[in-house]
Scaffold this active site. Structure first.
Site, mmCIF file in Angstrom:
data_model
loop_
_atom_site.group_PDB
_atom_site.id
_atom_site.type_symbol
_atom_site.label_atom_id
_atom_site.label_comp_id
_atom_site.label_asym_id
_atom_site.label_seq_id
_atom_site.Cartn_x
_atom_site.Cartn_y
_atom_site.Cartn_z
ATOM 1 N N GLY A 3 0.930 -1.102 -0.056
ATOM 2 C CA GLY A 3 -0.026 -0.176 -0.018
ATOM 3 C C GLY A 3 0.755 1.436 -0.053
ATOM 4 O O GLY A 3 2.085 1.015 -0.018
ATOM 5 N N GLY A 4 0.103 2.417 0.119
ATOM 6 C CA GLY A 4 0.887 3.646 0.158
ATOM 7 C C GLY A 4 1.783 3.892 1.275
ATOM 8 O O GLY A 4 3.067 4.422 1.181
ATOM 9 N N THR B 97 4.733 -2.224 2.892
ATOM 10 C CA THR B 97 4.580 -3.852 2.562
ATOM 11 C C THR B 97 4.405 -4.461 3.656
ATOM 12 O O THR B 97 4.785 -4.490 4.901
ATOM 13 C CB THR B 97 5.933 -4.094 1.823
ATOM 14 O OG1 THR B 97 6.251 -3.415 0.911
ATOM 15 C CG2 THR B 97 5.617 -5.842 1.608
ATOM 16 N N VAL B 98 2.927 -5.219 3.447
ATOM 17 C CA VAL B 98 2.778 -6.077 4.854
ATOM 18 C C VAL B 98 3.006 -7.552 4.338
ATOM 19 O O VAL B 98 2.946 -8.056 3.324
ATOM 20 C CB VAL B 98 1.258 -6.166 4.934
ATOM 21 C CG1 VAL B 98 0.742 -7.040 5.996
ATOM 22 C CG2 VAL B 98 0.683 -4.831 5.291
ATOM 23 N N LYS C 32 3.966 -4.807 9.165
ATOM 24 C CA LYS C 32 4.020 -3.887 8.184
ATOM 25 C C LYS C 32 5.445 -3.173 8.085
ATOM 26 O O LYS C 32 5.754 -2.755 9.145
ATOM 27 C CB LYS C 32 2.679 -2.703 8.563
ATOM 28 C CG LYS C 32 2.957 -1.818 7.564
ATOM 29 C CD LYS C 32 1.764 -0.570 7.801
ATOM 30 C CE LYS C 32 0.440 -0.967 7.340
ATOM 31 N NZ LYS C 32 -0.483 -0.091 7.495
ATOM 32 N N ASP D 22 -9.213 6.632 8.347
ATOM 33 C CA ASP D 22 -9.651 5.741 7.199
ATOM 34 C C ASP D 22 -10.472 4.605 7.304
ATOM 35 O O ASP D 22 -10.120 3.493 6.698
ATOM 36 C CB ASP D 22 -8.247 5.561 6.306
ATOM 37 C CG ASP D 22 -8.484 4.831 4.926
ATOM 38 O OD1 ASP D 22 -9.347 5.670 4.183
ATOM 39 O OD2 ASP D 22 -7.613 4.260 4.449
#
Length: 894
Positions: free
Chosen positions: A24-25, A28-29, A44, A136
Site C-alpha cells: 500500500g501507500g 509492505t505487509v 507492516k 480511514d
C-alpha cells in the site's frame, strides 16, 4: 539480512518472513513467524520513501495502539526499525475483509450487517476512548475471521485526537467554512497531513483538511454500514469534488428496491452521515446503543401507545397484556437450547475434552466452544426472527413459519447430537471434533422458503411421521460418528435405520439411510456394498425428487467409481451428474466446490493433470469465498494442488502449496493437532524429491512423533510416515533400515485394516522393491505377487495402481532372467496406462522404454509406435505423496 530498495528482507528481527500479503501507500505487509513465541504474525514494513516526520507519527500511534487490547481491534505487538525502515508487528488474522463479505452472494441481510458492524464499531469506540482516531475506516479496513469475529485493522492513517502535527491546517467545520475552503482544498489534496484517506468513505471536513476526530470515524462507519445495508454508498460521485457536491446538497441516494431496511435503522445511519460533525451522534457509543436496539429484543411499548390513543386506558391495558403474551411467544428460543448448549453443558464438555489429556485437547476445546457459541446465537436469532415475522409484524403466513420452524428444529437436533457425541470424548474421535461442529447444517437454508417447499414432505400418518423423525435423529448421530472417523459405528446405526425405514415403507427415509450407510461402507473399504447402496439411494432420490440425497449419493459414487475403482468412463458420468446437481439453484456454493474437487480427483487418476488442477483451483476459489469456517477445506484443496505440482515435477510450487496448507491447518486446528502430520508428510516427500533427504527425514520424523503422541504409536497414520521414511533409507542405500521401516508400517496397516486392504498392497509392493535391491529375489517376488493380487481384487485388473506393481514386478523378472514374463508384465502396465492416461503422460513413455528394452534383450524388433527415442529404461515413476485422498468425506470435503 535485507536487500536493497523496498524489497522485503528474509528476516525482520527475530521474525522469519514467509510471504508478502500486500502493498500500500504506507508500506509492505508480510506474514512472518515468531520463533520465540511460536506464532504467525503480520508485519507492516514502512516504505523508505516516507518522510521522517510521517514515519515517527505512525510509530507513535502504533505504540499507543499497542496499549489497546480489544477483541475487535487487531492487536499491535511490537514496533521497531530495521536498517532504517520502521516496522510494526501485528496480530495475523485470517479471514476476509468486510468489503468482500458485504459483496458476497447472496448479500447478507440487514440484521447480519448490523451485528457485524456492531463489532467493528465497538473496536472504533475502544480506540476513541484512548484518544485514537482511525481516519480511514472503510469495509476494506476491517476483517471478519473464520470464527465470525470482526476486527478493525490498518490504523495506518490513524492519529492522536489531542492535536495535529505542526503545519496541519485547522479549517472551520460549519457549512459556510466548508464552502469557503472547498476550492483551496480541491487544489491541494496531496499536502502532507491534510487529505489522507479514501474519498468514498471520507467525511467532508476531512476532505477539506480539517483535523479528523471521533465524529469523522463515525461518518466513515455509517458510509460503510449504509453500503452493507443497501449495496451502494449513500452519496453519488466518483471524484472528491462530485462527492462534496452531493454532500452539500444533502443528496443521499433513495433506498434501492428489494433492500428491506427498517426506517429507524436508516434514520440512525443518516444521522451519522450529517454534513456537520455536531449534528452526528455525540459518540460511537451512542450510535452503537441505537443499533443494538434494532437487533435486540423488540420493545412493545409502541403498540401500547397506539392502542391507548385509540381506545383509552382500558385499551392500553389490553394491548400491553396482548403484547406481553405475544412477546413471550417469541422470547423462548434460548430456553429451547437448555440442556443442549448452556453453561452446564459447556462445563460437561470442558471436563470431557480436557479429560482425554490429549496434547491438542485445549486447542480443540477453544475452537469447538467458539463455534458452538456462534451457532447457538445465530439459531436463537433466527428462531426469534421467524416467530416475529408471523406473530408480530404479520408479514409471514403461518404455513411459511411452519416450514422455517421445521428447518430450525432439524438444526437444533443436529446441534444436540453433535454435543452429545462429543461428550463421550473418546480420544480416537477428538481429532475430528472441530470438523463435527463445522459440519452442522447452515441456518441460511431456513430462510429459503422456496427451497423448503421443494423438500420431501413428511408422512401424513402422525405415527409414521414421528417414527421417521426418530430415525432421522439416528441418522444425524450416524453422520456425527462418520465425521469423527468412527466409520464402523456410523455404518451400524445407518444399517439399523435402513431396516427401520424399510419396515415403515417410507422411501425417502430409505434413500437417506442408504446414502449414509454407503458413505460409511466406502470409508471401511467395502466398495461393492457401498456402490450398491449409493446407486439404490440415488434411484430412490430421483424417484422422490430428494435433492440432498441425490447430491450426496452422486458425489460419493463419483469418488468410489471414478477414483477408487478407476472406472473412468463411469466415473466421469457420475461426475457430470454431480456437477449438474451442484449447479441447481437450490444448492449451496460449497456443494459446487465439493463436486469440482471430487471430479478433479477422477481427472487426476486419469493423469489429466492440467484439467484436474483447473477443477481444484475453481474449488479453492469457492471455498475461499464461502462463509463459515472453511480453513480445513481450503487447506485440503491446497494439498490437492500441491500433489499435482509434485507430479508435474514442479517441486518448489508443490512445497509452497503444502506450506500454505500447513499454516492454515495450524490456524484452524492448533499446532498439536494430528492432521498436521498429513501435510508434514507431503512436505517431507517433496523435500526428498528435491534432494534434501536430511530435511525430508526431519519432516517424516516430526510427523511420526506428532501422530505417536496424539494418536498412539500403533495408529495406522504412523505407518504413512514410517513408510516414507523407508523410502529415504532405500534411496540412501540403507536397505536394512528401509526394510525394517516397511515391515513396521505393514504391521500397523494390517492390524488396523486387515490383511487385504489396498494400503497393505502398496506397502507389500514397497517391501518387494527393497528386497529386490537387497538381492533377495524370491522373497521380493512373493511380496510383489501378493501386492498384485490384493490390488487387483480391490480395485480391478485395469486400475492405474496395478500398473505400478506390474512395472516393479517386470524389473524383478528381468533380473531373474525371465524376460518373457517381464515383457508380459510391462505390456500389461503399458496397456493400462494407455487407456487411463493422456497420450503425452511421462509414465507412458517410461513404460514404452522398458518394453522396448526387454524386446531388444529378447532379440525382437521394437515396433515403431513403441520406439522410445532418447528415453532410457529406468525405474518407474513412483506415485505422488499422500497416498489416497482417503474417504469420500476427505476427498469431497463434506
Amino acid at each position: 539480512m535485507s536487500s536493497a530498495g523496498d524489497s522485503r528482507p528474509s528476516w525482520i528481527g527475530r521474525y522469519l518472513v514467509l510471504r508478502e500479503l500486500g502493498r500500500g501507500g504506507m508500506g509492505t505487509v508480510v506474514e512472518a513467524f515468531d520463533h520465540t513465541l511460536d506464532r504467525h504474525v503480520a508485519i507492516k514494513l514502512l516504505h523508505r520513501t516516507l518522510d521522517e516526520q510521517h514515519t515517527q507519527r505512525l510509530l507513535r500511534e502504533a505504540r499507543a495502539l499497542a496499549k489497546l487490547s480489544h477483541p475487535h481491534v487487531v492487536q499491535v505487538y511490537e514496533v521497531g526499525e530495521l536498517d532504517g525502515r520502521a516496522f510494526i508487528v501485528m496480530e495475523l488474522v485470517r479471514g476476509r475483509t468486510l468489503r468482500e463479505w458485504i459483496r458476497r452472494e447472496p448479500r447478507p441481510r440487514w440484521r447480519e450487517c448490523v451485528r457485524v458492524f456492531l463489532q467493528v464499531g465497538e473496536g472504533l469506540a475502544a480506540a476513541h476512548a484512548r484518544d485514537l482516531v482511525h481516519r480511514d475506516f472503510k469495509p476494506g479496513n476491517a476483517i471478519l475471521d473464520e470464527e465470525g469475529r470482526a476486527r478493525v485493522l490498518d490504523f495506518g492513517l490513524a492519529r492522536l485526537a489531542d492535536g495535529g502535527e505542526p503545519g496541519d491546517e485547522q479549517l472551520a467545520t460549519t457549512p459556510e467554512g466548508l464552502d469557503a475552503a472547498a476550492d483551496e482544498s480541491m487544489a491541494s489534496l496531496t499536502r502532507t497531513g491534510a487529505v489522507l484517506g479514501t474519498p468514498g468513505y471520507m467525511p467532508p471536513e476531512q476532505m477539506l483538511g480539517v483535523e479528523a476526530d471521533a465524529r469523522s470515524d463515525q461518518f466513515s462507519f455509517c458510509v460503510s454500514l449504509y453500503e452493507a445495508l443497501y449495496g451502494e454508498r449513500p452519496y453519488e460521485g466518483n471524484t472528491m469534488a462530485a462527492l462534496m457536491l452531493s454532500m452539500r446538497a444533502g443528496r443521499v441516494r433513495p433506498p434501492p428496491k428489494g433492500r428491506e431496511v427498517p426506517g429507524r435503522l436508516r434514520q440512525a445511519v443518516l444521522q451519522g452521515l450529517a454534513l456537520e460533525p455536531e449534528a452526528r451522534w455525540a459518540s460511537m457509543d451512542e450510535l452503537l446503543a441505537c443499533l443494538r436496539r434494532q437487533v435486540g429484543p423488540r420493545s412493545w411499548r409502541w403498540l401500547g401507545v397506539a392502542v391507548g390513543a385509540a381506545v383509552g386506558l382500558t385499551g392500553l391495558g389490553l394491548g400491553l397484556a396482548y403484547q406481553a403474551q405475544v412477546g413471550r411467544r417469541c422470547a423462548g428460543a434460548r430456553a429451547e437450547l437448555s440442556g443442549i448448549w448452556d453453561d452446564a453443558r459447556r462445563d460437561e464438555l470442558r471436563t470431557a475434552v480436557l479429560g482425554t489429556e490429549l496434547p491438542y485437547a485445549a486447542d480443540t476445546l477453544t475452537r469447538v466452544e467458539a463455534r458452538l457459541d456462534a451457532y447457538a446465537e445465530d439459531w436463537v436469532a433466527s428462531k426469534t426472527r421467524v416467530c416475529e415475522a408471523t406473530r408480530v409484524t404479520q408479514e409471514q403466513a403461518e404455513e411459511v413459519m411452519s416450514l422455517r420452524m421445521g428447518c430450525l428444529s432439524t438444526r437444533r437436533i443436529a446441534m444436540e447430537t453433535a454435543v452429545t457425541v462429543l461428550l463421550r470424548a473418546e480420544p480416537s474421535r477428538m481429532s475430528r471434533a472441530i470438523d463435527l461442529v463445522d459440519a452442522l447444517p447452515g441456518l441460511r437454508r431456513c430462510d429459503d422458503v422456496e427451497a423448503l417447499r421443494a423438500e420431501v414432505e413428511p408422512p401424513e400418518d402422525p405415527v409414521v411421521a414421528e417414527a421417521v423423525a426418530e430415525q432421522r435423529t439416528r441418522l444425524a448421530e450416524s453422520k456425527a460418528l462418520f465425521v469423527l472417523g468412527d466409520y464402523a459405528g456410523s455404518e451400524r446405526i445407518a444399517s439399523e435405520a435402513v431396516e427401520r425405514a424399510e419396515a415403515l415403507q417410507h422411501a425417502p427415509l430409505v434413500a437417506e439411510a442408504l446414502a449414509r450407510r454407503g458413505d460409511a461402507l466406502d470409508s471401511l473399504g467395502e466398495l461393492d456394498r457401498a456402490e450398491r447402496d449409493l446407486e439404490r439411494a440415488f434411484l430412490l432420490g430421483l424417484e422422490h425428487q430428494h435433492l440432498p440425497v441425490l447430491r450426496q449419493a452422486a458425489l460419493v459414487l463419483t469418488f468410489v467409481v471414478g477414483y477408487e475403482r478407476a472406472q473412468l468412463d463411469a466415473g466421469h458420468r457420475w461426475g457430470e451428474i454431480t456437477l449438474a446437481l451442484s449447479r441447481h439453484p437450490d444448492a449451496d456454493p460449497v456443494e459446487r466446490a465439493k463436486a469440482l474437487r471430487v471430479v478433479g480427483h477422477v481427472l487426476h487418476t486419469e493423469g489429466k493433470l492440467e484439467p484436474a488442477l483447473e477443477h481444484y483451483r475453481q474449488a479453492l476459489e469457492i471455498f475461499e469465498g464461502a462463509e463459515g469456517p472453511r480453513a480445513r477445506q481450503i487447506a485440503a484443496t491446497l494439498d490437492d494442488i500441491g500433489i499435482v505440482a509434485y507430479e508435474q515435477g514442479k517441486y518448489a510450487e508443490a512445497e509452497a502449496q503444502y506450506r500454505r496448507a500447513l499454516t492454515l491447518y495450524e490456524e484452524a486446528l492448533g499446532p498439536h493437532h494430528p492432521d498436521l502430520g498429513n501435510t508434514l508428510n507431503n512436505i517431507g516427500d517433496v523435500l526428498r524429491k528435491r534432494g534434501d533427504r536430511e530435511q525430508a527425514r526431519a519432516c517424516f520424523e516430526r510427523a511420526i512423533a506428532l501422530w505417536s503422541r496424539t494418536l498412539g504409536p500403533d495408529h495406522p497414520q504412523v505407518a504413512l510416515a514410517v513408510g516414507n521414511l523407508g523410502l529415504v533409507y532405500m534411496e540412501e542405500g540403507d536397505y536394512e533400515q528401509a526394510l525394517a521401516s516397511y515391515r513396521r508400517a505393514l504391521e500397523l496397516q494390517r492390524r488396523a485394516f486387515g490383511p487385504e486392504h489396498t494400503l497393505v498392497a502398496s506397502l507389500l509392493a514397497d517391501t518387494g522393491k527393497v528386497l529386490h535391491r537387497m538381492g533377495r529375489l524370491d522373497e521380493a517376488r512373493a511380496e510383489l505377487d501378493r501386492a498384485l493380487e490384493l490390488q487387483q481384487r480391490a480395485r480391478g485388473p485395469r486400475h492405474p495402481k496395478v500398473a505400478f506393481i506390474l512395472v516393479y514386478l517386470g524389473q524383478l523378472l528381468v533380473d531373474q532372467g525371465k524376460l518373457e514374463e517381464a515383457l508380459d508384465a510391462y505390456q500389461r502396465a503399458l496397456d493400462i496406462r494407455r487407456e487411463s492416461l493422456d497420450a503425452d503422460h511421462p509414465l507412458i513413455s517410461e513404460t514404452q522404454a522398458v518394453v522396448a528394452d526387454t524386446l531388444r534383450r529378447l532379440g525382437r524388433p521394437v515396433p515403431a509406435a513403441d520406439e522410445p527415442g532418447a528415453a532410457e529404461p529406468r525405474e518407474a515413476i513412483e506415485p505422488g505423496p499422500g497416498g489416497d485422498p482417503g474417504s469420500a468425506t476427505q476427498a469431497a470435503g463434506q
